[in-house]
Motif scaffolding. Structure first.
Motif, PDB file in Angstrom:
ATOM      1  N   GLN A 157       0.824  -1.206   0.000  1.00 35.17           N
ATOM      2  CA  GLN A 157       0.000   0.000   0.000  1.00 35.17           C
ATOM      3  C   GLN A 157       0.862   1.262   0.000  1.00 35.17           C
ATOM      4  O   GLN A 157       0.528   2.246  -0.661  1.00 35.17           O
ATOM      5  N   VAL A 158       1.974   1.223   0.740  1.00 38.92           N
ATOM      6  CA  VAL A 158       2.895   2.374   0.752  1.00 38.92           C
ATOM      7  C   VAL A 158       3.493   2.576  -0.633  1.00 38.92           C
ATOM      8  O   VAL A 158       3.546   3.713  -1.132  1.00 38.92           O
ATOM      9  N   GLN A 159       3.912   1.496  -1.283  1.00 38.97           N
ATOM     10  CA  GLN A 159       4.488   1.620  -2.625  1.00 38.97           C
ATOM     11  C   GLN A 159       3.468   2.169  -3.617  1.00 38.97           C
ATOM     12  O   GLN A 159       3.785   3.042  -4.431  1.00 38.97           O
ATOM     13  N   ALA A 160       2.227   1.684  -3.525  1.00 41.25           N
ATOM     14  CA  ALA A 160       1.182   2.168  -4.428  1.00 41.25           C
ATOM     15  C   ALA A 160       0.887   3.644  -4.173  1.00 41.25           C
ATOM     16  O   ALA A 160       0.674   4.420  -5.123  1.00 41.25           O
ATOM     17  N   CYS A 161       0.878   4.042  -2.918  1.00 36.89           N
ATOM     18  CA  CYS A 161       0.624   5.444  -2.584  1.00 36.89           C
ATOM     19  C   CYS A 161       1.743   6.337  -3.119  1.00 36.89           C
ATOM     20  O   CYS A 161       1.479   7.408  -3.669  1.00 36.89           O
ATOM     21  N   TYR A 162       2.988   5.907  -2.973  1.00 38.78           N
ATOM     22  CA  TYR A 162       4.109   6.697  -3.493  1.00 38.78           C
ATOM     23  C   TYR A 162       4.011   6.853  -5.010  1.00 38.78           C
ATOM     24  O   TYR A 162       4.261   7.921  -5.552  1.00 38.78           O
ATOM     25  N   MET A 163       3.644   5.793  -5.692  1.00 40.14           N
ATOM     26  CA  MET A 163       3.536   5.856  -7.152  1.00 40.14           C
ATOM     27  C   MET A 163       2.378   6.778  -7.567  1.00 40.14           C
ATOM     28  O   MET A 163       2.483   7.531  -8.532  1.00 40.14           O
ATOM     29  N   LYS A 164       1.277   6.712  -6.830  1.00 35.49           N
ATOM     30  CA  LYS A 164       0.093   7.506  -7.173  1.00 35.49           C
ATOM     31  C   LYS A 164       0.302   8.988  -6.875  1.00 35.49           C
ATOM     32  O   LYS A 164      -0.046   9.842  -7.688  1.00 35.49           O
TER      33      LYS A 164
END
Length: 101
Positions: free
Chosen positions: A51-58
């Motif tokens: 979820q952290v990785q997805a948030c950073y990408m978004k």
């Protein structure tokens, strides 16, 4: 966020901390219970890391402000998990000392 994984029933037979090897069945139940709890903690940390990785990408350049809650949940989830001490740092605490490790 506040997600919590499944909670397992405690072992049926209590273990004697003075002499854990007095009841071998209780010892095995205790070890299995601890292993299940540890696996749930590790998997929770993996999900939060994704979820952290997805948030950073978004979020891109605004990730420092917009992903703070997700990152704090992740950092809280890895405290004391004991993944070979690869999480050591200022956000980690020493895992509790169990008598049978």
């Amino acid at each position: 966020m506040g997600w919590s994984g499944p909670k397992f029933e405690p072992p049926e037979r209590p273990i004697d901390p003075e002499d854990p090897y007095a009841d071998p069945a209780a010892l095995i139940q205790h070890r299995q219970h601890r292993a299940r709890e540890k696996i749930v903690q590790v998997e929770k940390a993996k999900i939060l890391r994704e979820q952290v990785q997805a948030c950073y990408m978004k979020e891109g350049v605004n990730s420092m402000q917009n992903c703070k809650e997700v990152v704090m949940d992740y950092l809280e989830s890895i405290k004391g998990v004991g993944l070979g001490r690869m999480n050591s740092g200022r956000y980690d605490k020493a895992p509790p000392q169990a008598p049978l490790e």
